[in-house]
Design a protein around this motif. Sequence first.
Motif, PDB file in Angstrom:
ATOM      1  N   ASP A 239       0.822  -1.205   0.000  1.00  0.00           N
ATOM      2  CA  ASP A 239       0.000   0.000   0.000  1.00  0.00           C
ATOM      3  C   ASP A 239       0.859   1.260   0.000  1.00  0.00           C
ATOM      4  OD1 ASP A 239      -2.461  -1.302   0.004  1.00  0.00           O
ATOM      5  OD2 ASP A 239      -2.362  -1.629   2.166  1.00  0.00           O
ATOM      6  N   CYS A 240       2.062   1.163   0.545  1.00  0.00           N
ATOM      7  CA  CYS A 240       2.959   2.315   0.598  1.00  0.00           C
ATOM      8  C   CYS A 240       4.149   2.185  -0.344  1.00  0.00           C
ATOM      9  CB  CYS A 240       3.477   2.521   2.024  1.00  0.00           C
ATOM     10  SG  CYS A 240       2.174   2.822   3.249  1.00  0.00           S
ATOM     11  N   HIS A 241       4.595   0.952  -0.591  1.00  0.00           N
ATOM     12  CA  HIS A 241       5.783   0.727  -1.416  1.00  0.00           C
ATOM     13  C   HIS A 241       5.366   0.252  -2.807  1.00  0.00           C
ATOM     14  CE1 HIS A 241       8.601   1.111   1.960  1.00  0.00           C
ATOM     15  NE2 HIS A 241       7.661   0.527   2.678  1.00  0.00           N
TER      16      HIS A 241
ATOM     17  N   ASP B  76       9.570  11.538  -3.618  1.00  0.00           N
ATOM     18  CA  ASP B  76       9.349  12.968  -3.670  1.00  0.00           C
ATOM     19  C   ASP B  76       8.289  13.332  -2.627  1.00  0.00           C
ATOM     20  OD1 ASP B  76       7.539  15.297  -4.986  1.00  0.00           O
ATOM     21  OD2 ASP B  76       9.644  15.545  -5.533  1.00  0.00           O
ATOM     22  N   PRO B  77       8.403  14.518  -1.975  1.00  0.00           N
ATOM     23  CA  PRO B  77       7.399  14.896  -0.975  1.00  0.00           C
ATOM     24  C   PRO B  77       5.971  14.825  -1.495  1.00  0.00           C
ATOM     25  CG  PRO B  77       9.254  16.377  -0.852  1.00  0.00           C
ATOM     26  CD  PRO B  77       9.510  15.496  -2.044  1.00  0.00           C
ATOM     27  N   ARG B  78       5.767  15.162  -2.757  1.00  0.00           N
ATOM     28  CA  ARG B  78       4.414  15.085  -3.314  1.00  0.00           C
ATOM     29  C   ARG B  78       3.929  13.642  -3.350  1.00  0.00           C
ATOM     30  NH1 ARG B  78       3.267  18.010  -8.959  1.00  0.00           N
ATOM     31  NH2 ARG B  78       4.852  19.317  -7.994  1.00  0.00           N
TER      32      ARG B  78
ATOM     33  N   MET C 174       0.604   9.398  -1.111  1.00  0.00           N
ATOM     34  CA  MET C 174       0.516   8.056  -0.543  1.00  0.00           C
ATOM     35  C   MET C 174      -0.296   8.083   0.752  1.00  0.00           C
ATOM     36  SD  MET C 174       3.690   5.768   0.866  1.00  0.00           S
ATOM     37  CE  MET C 174       4.056   7.012   2.119  1.00  0.00           C
ATOM     38  N   CYS C 175      -0.008   9.029   1.633  1.00  0.00           N
ATOM     39  CA  CYS C 175      -0.758   9.116   2.893  1.00  0.00           C
ATOM     40  C   CYS C 175      -2.200   9.538   2.650  1.00  0.00           C
ATOM     41  CB  CYS C 175      -0.072  10.098   3.838  1.00  0.00           C
ATOM     42  SG  CYS C 175       1.604   9.616   4.316  1.00  0.00           S
ATOM     43  N   ALA C 176      -2.392  10.404   1.645  1.00  0.00           N
ATOM     44  CA  ALA C 176      -3.740  10.897   1.358  1.00  0.00           C
ATOM     45  C   ALA C 176      -4.646   9.808   0.801  1.00  0.00           C
ATOM     46  CB  ALA C 176      -3.677  12.067   0.378  1.00  0.00           C
ATOM     47  N   SER C 177      -4.059   8.757   0.241  1.00  0.00           N
ATOM     48  CA  SER C 177      -4.890   7.684  -0.311  1.00  0.00           C
ATOM     49  C   SER C 177      -5.790   7.085   0.757  1.00  0.00           C
ATOM     50  CB  SER C 177      -4.005   6.593  -0.918  1.00  0.00           C
ATOM     51  OG  SER C 177      -3.166   6.020   0.069  1.00  0.00           O
TER      52      SER C 177
ATOM     53  N   ASP D   3       7.184  16.861   4.407  1.00  0.00           N
ATOM     54  CA  ASP D   3       5.977  16.100   4.141  1.00  0.00           C
ATOM     55  C   ASP D   3       5.551  15.373   5.407  1.00  0.00           C
ATOM     56  OD1 ASP D   3       7.563  13.714   4.321  1.00  0.00           O
ATOM     57  OD2 ASP D   3       8.208  14.059   2.265  1.00  0.00           O
ATOM     58  N   CYS D   4       4.641  14.419   5.270  1.00  0.00           N
ATOM     59  CA  CYS D   4       4.083  13.721   6.432  1.00  0.00           C
ATOM     60  C   CYS D   4       5.163  13.007   7.236  1.00  0.00           C
ATOM     61  CB  CYS D   4       3.027  12.720   5.974  1.00  0.00           C
ATOM     62  SG  CYS D   4       1.815  13.396   4.823  1.00  0.00           S
ATOM     63  N   LEU D   5       6.115  12.365   6.551  1.00  0.00           N
ATOM     64  CA  LEU D   5       7.122  11.570   7.235  1.00  0.00           C
ATOM     65  C   LEU D   5       8.073  12.434   8.050  1.00  0.00           C
ATOM     66  CD1 LEU D   5       8.066   8.985   4.466  1.00  0.00           C
ATOM     67  CD2 LEU D   5       6.434   8.729   6.328  1.00  0.00           C
TER      68      LEU D   5
END
Length: 614
Positions: free
Chosen positions: A155-157, A209-211, A216-219, A257-259
């Motif tokens: 889901d993230c990678h 990339d930060p975007r 990814m988190c916004a999904s 970004d989120c991380l």
Amino acid sequence: MKYFTIANRAVTRGRRTLSPRLVPALLVLALTVLLPQVLYAVDAENCLMCHRFRGLARVDKEGDYRLFYVDESLFSRGPHARVNCRGCHADIEKIPHDNAEPVDCLRSCHIEEPTREIIFTHAKVRKGLEDSVHALTAENGTEPGNPEDYPRCKDCHDIPLFRPVSIFKQLRAGVSERAISRCTQCHSDENFVRYFYSHVTTRLHKARDPREVVGMCASCHADPAFARRHDLPDVVSSYLETYHGKAVLFGSPLAPDCLDCHASQDSVHEMRAATDPRSSIHPENRPATCNTQDCHKSAGPALASFDVHANRNSRTHALEFAVGAFFVIATLGILLPVLTLNILGLVRELLPSHQAEEEIERLTKIAEKKAARENGILRFTGSLRLQHAFLVVVFVVLCLTGFPMKFPEAPWAPVIYDLFGGIHGAPIVHRIAGVALMIGFAAHILLILVNVWRALKRDRKRGIKAWISAILALPMIPKPCDLKDLVGMAKYVFFLSPERPNYGHFCWKEKLEYLGLFWGIPLITVTGILLWAESISSHILPGWALNVAYLAHTYESLLAVAHIMLVHIPGVIGRPGVSPLSSMVINGKISPRALAEEHGGEVQSLGAVAEVKS
């Protein structure tokens, strides 16, 4: 063509000495030698014999569409390029194979870790993941509510491509050839060197990339249903409202970004709740999270109370809601009445009363006599025209460098920002224009005070009372007659009176616009400085003051732009009989007709003076 010539000679020679049956074997041998070694080195198990076809897919028993196509070029450039297919799909024993089991990313891989010569595994990730908010099991070993919402590895990678850094000067980004040449002096296998050089340099910075991280988190977190199931606030839209989020949308690789805030320094998989004392966003840990070398290194601890996810919800953020409500009410309260009077005034000019037309004709004749005597009627001096031009230029620059930040996802926003150097150049130009506006405003006030001082000195008046009286007597300060003119204008545009008010040298609309600068410019300046110098202001003010400053700066900017575009420009150059650019801003002179229509009271005083002289 060279290779086909060789094959042709072999065939010709075969007619004399070789059997034609050897020709296919020779062709196969030639292709084997000539094809790049990487093609069969990457796919040693020949899986791409089937999986290279884009249409390889089926619908499973659950009705889901399953695509089995593998993009070889993408895979060969990814972090798993040296891993054979069975390194992850260990259950496959034959070809064609049965349904493959889901991949377990935590199992051991056949790749050896080069420094210790042990089998590599991602199993260490499990420890950090199980101790985070994304853990698939609770501390007591039970599954959390809605377990399908919790992320799995894929889901993230999604195999991000290598983006290696360069330690040498060069025009293009990527692997430096000079760095590679230093490695190959000892390591003869250049492919090995390039792979591990890319791997090591990639791990020196973010793989995404930060975007991409925000997306990814916004999904998950941008899904309203997901947020309701887990009682989470709308953190994505609130983050994108901040400078951090907008810089990310503009493509800045330096924006957090989120991380950067939510992940532990030890592992990006260790994201803990804000109530966890070990969390990077715990109230006691936030100062250290914000005050890093790459972020706000000089900021005070109070900056940590700045709410990155603040919104205008009256229940959760009452202060931000109050600030937003104030500016919305102020904007509507200022714009709607004036805009309504302007529109109705244009309608009334198309349907004027007979009495108003006669009065304008009479006043125009008086103004024409003055224009004939003085070779035109000067309304704005050179100093005023210069100040007006300066204000226009600075205002336009501020709009072009600030307004796109409010709408970063609009297609025109990056186009405008590129004119000023992108997300890193435009804010610098914006601040320079802001400083210029502040200096120009201070110079204007100083000029007013100097003129008042000269008048008091000429009249031999002193004291604070004299200063106050002189300032209140300035022509741009509203007087009781302005309220009378406003009421008279309202009656006229609503067809309640045939008489059109005759304004003096400055009308009530001009005075309101002028005094609006004394409210807007200081507010924009103070809030802009607080946001610009957050490292200093956070040592004086709490972080939430920056939330208020950000909202006030944004809303006041929108109010200024709305007033200029909807009220000032249409009211000044949008009237019938006015050219696209009034001559007053160039030569400072006004036509007799315009003076009679817009400042009839001033023309009446001219007529009274002429009668006295006669």
